[in-house]
Design a protein around this motif. Sequence first.
Motif, short mmCIF file in Angstrom:
data_model
loop_
_atom_site.label_atom_id
_atom_site.label_comp_id
_atom_site.label_asym_id
_atom_site.label_seq_id
_atom_site.Cartn_x
_atom_site.Cartn_y
_atom_site.Cartn_z
N HIS A 2 -11.74 -30.41 59.04
CA HIS A 2 -12.62 -31.56 59.31
C HIS A 2 -12.98 -31.54 60.79
O HIS A 2 -12.11 -31.32 61.64
CB HIS A 2 -11.87 -32.84 58.95
N ILE A 3 -14.25 -31.77 61.10
CA ILE A 3 -14.69 -31.86 62.50
C ILE A 3 -15.13 -33.29 62.74
O ILE A 3 -15.92 -33.84 61.98
CB ILE A 3 -15.81 -30.85 62.79
N ARG A 4 -14.59 -33.87 63.80
CA ARG A 4 -14.86 -35.26 64.11
C ARG A 4 -15.00 -35.43 65.62
O ARG A 4 -14.58 -34.56 66.40
CB ARG A 4 -13.74 -36.15 63.58
N LEU A 59 -4.91 -30.27 65.50
CA LEU A 59 -6.16 -29.80 66.09
C LEU A 59 -6.18 -28.28 66.14
O LEU A 59 -5.24 -27.65 66.62
CB LEU A 59 -6.35 -30.37 67.49
N LEU A 60 -7.28 -27.72 65.64
CA LEU A 60 -7.46 -26.27 65.58
C LEU A 60 -8.45 -25.77 66.63
O LEU A 60 -8.48 -24.58 66.92
CB LEU A 60 -7.95 -25.86 64.20
N GLY A 61 -9.28 -26.66 67.13
CA GLY A 61 -10.29 -26.26 68.10
C GLY A 61 -11.02 -27.47 68.62
O GLY A 61 -10.85 -28.60 68.13
N THR A 62 -11.85 -27.22 69.61
CA THR A 62 -12.65 -28.27 70.21
C THR A 62 -13.94 -27.67 70.74
O THR A 62 -14.00 -26.49 71.09
CB THR A 62 -11.88 -28.99 71.35
N TYR A 81 -16.98 -23.82 73.29
CA TYR A 81 -16.10 -23.84 72.12
C TYR A 81 -14.76 -23.18 72.49
O TYR A 81 -14.75 -22.13 73.15
CB TYR A 81 -16.68 -23.03 70.97
N VAL A 82 -13.67 -23.77 72.04
CA VAL A 82 -12.36 -23.14 72.20
C VAL A 82 -11.56 -23.36 70.92
O VAL A 82 -11.48 -24.48 70.41
CB VAL A 82 -11.59 -23.71 73.41
N THR A 83 -11.01 -22.29 70.41
CA THR A 83 -10.15 -22.33 69.23
C THR A 83 -8.70 -22.19 69.68
O THR A 83 -8.40 -21.37 70.56
CB THR A 83 -10.51 -21.17 68.27
N ALA A 84 -7.81 -22.96 69.08
CA ALA A 84 -6.39 -22.84 69.38
C ALA A 84 -5.91 -21.44 69.01
O ALA A 84 -6.35 -20.87 68.01
CB ALA A 84 -5.60 -23.89 68.59
N ALA A 85 -5.02 -20.90 69.82
CA ALA A 85 -4.53 -19.54 69.59
C ALA A 85 -3.99 -19.37 68.17
O ALA A 85 -4.26 -18.37 67.51
CB ALA A 85 -3.46 -19.19 70.62
N LYS A 86 -3.27 -20.36 67.68
CA LYS A 86 -2.65 -20.26 66.35
C LYS A 86 -3.67 -20.34 65.22
O LYS A 86 -3.34 -20.05 64.07
CB LYS A 86 -1.60 -21.35 66.18
N ALA A 87 -4.91 -20.70 65.54
CA ALA A 87 -5.94 -20.86 64.51
C ALA A 87 -7.01 -19.77 64.55
O ALA A 87 -7.95 -19.80 63.75
CB ALA A 87 -6.59 -22.24 64.65
N ARG A 88 -6.89 -18.81 65.44
CA ARG A 88 -7.90 -17.76 65.54
C ARG A 88 -7.94 -16.93 64.27
O ARG A 88 -6.94 -16.71 63.62
CB ARG A 88 -7.63 -16.89 66.76
N GLY A 89 -9.16 -16.51 63.92
CA GLY A 89 -9.35 -15.71 62.73
C GLY A 89 -9.45 -16.51 61.44
O GLY A 89 -9.51 -15.93 60.36
N ARG A 94 -16.64 -20.50 63.94
CA ARG A 94 -17.85 -20.49 63.12
C ARG A 94 -18.14 -21.90 62.59
O ARG A 94 -19.28 -22.35 62.57
CB ARG A 94 -17.69 -19.50 61.97
N ALA A 95 -17.11 -22.63 62.17
CA ALA A 95 -17.29 -24.00 61.68
C ALA A 95 -17.78 -24.92 62.80
O ALA A 95 -18.67 -25.75 62.58
CB ALA A 95 -15.99 -24.52 61.08
N MET A 96 -17.22 -24.76 63.99
CA MET A 96 -17.67 -25.60 65.12
C MET A 96 -19.10 -25.27 65.49
O MET A 96 -19.89 -26.17 65.81
CB MET A 96 -16.72 -25.46 66.31
#
Length: 160
Positions: A2-4, A59-62, A81-89, A94-96
């Motif tokens: 979900h993006i909010r 949170l997976l990214g911002t 855009y920045v993705t959390a390290a644990k959420a890369r791949g 792409r969603a953001m």
Amino acid sequence: MHIRPYEPRDADAVTDILMPVFRAGDTYAIDPDILPADALAYWTGPERAVFVAEEDDVLLGTYYIVRNQKGGGSHVCNCGYVTAAKARGRGVARAMLTHSLEVAPRLGFRAMQYNFVVSTNTRAVDIWQKAGFEIVGRLPGAFQHPTAGFVDALVMYKAL
């Protein structure tokens, strides 16, 4: 996922996502020694609309969206855009990107421009090109990469 919109309660998690990326110094032209409070202030600064990607309250990214220029260029936005390290791949970036391309026209923007894309950030360049962004400029040796030395920075653009 979900993006909010970003909320003040997200501050610590967003800072935790930003700091490793800024410290690495290989994708953003940000001082790697930036203080955490200054990193958050930069990311959530005035005139920026900030969003977070989350899943199960983690949170997976911002990303942020902001007017690229004032006056005659105010119809063009810029995003980071920045993705959390644990959420890369996992498709977070792409969603953001997709979300930002939907939000931008609603905010009155007619185009999106990335001013300074580090050429060695090939995953991002590939994602953006697949989304229709064109490389419209190349700044030779404009970025000092911590391991690759002086590399090009790209200007990427997409009409909305």
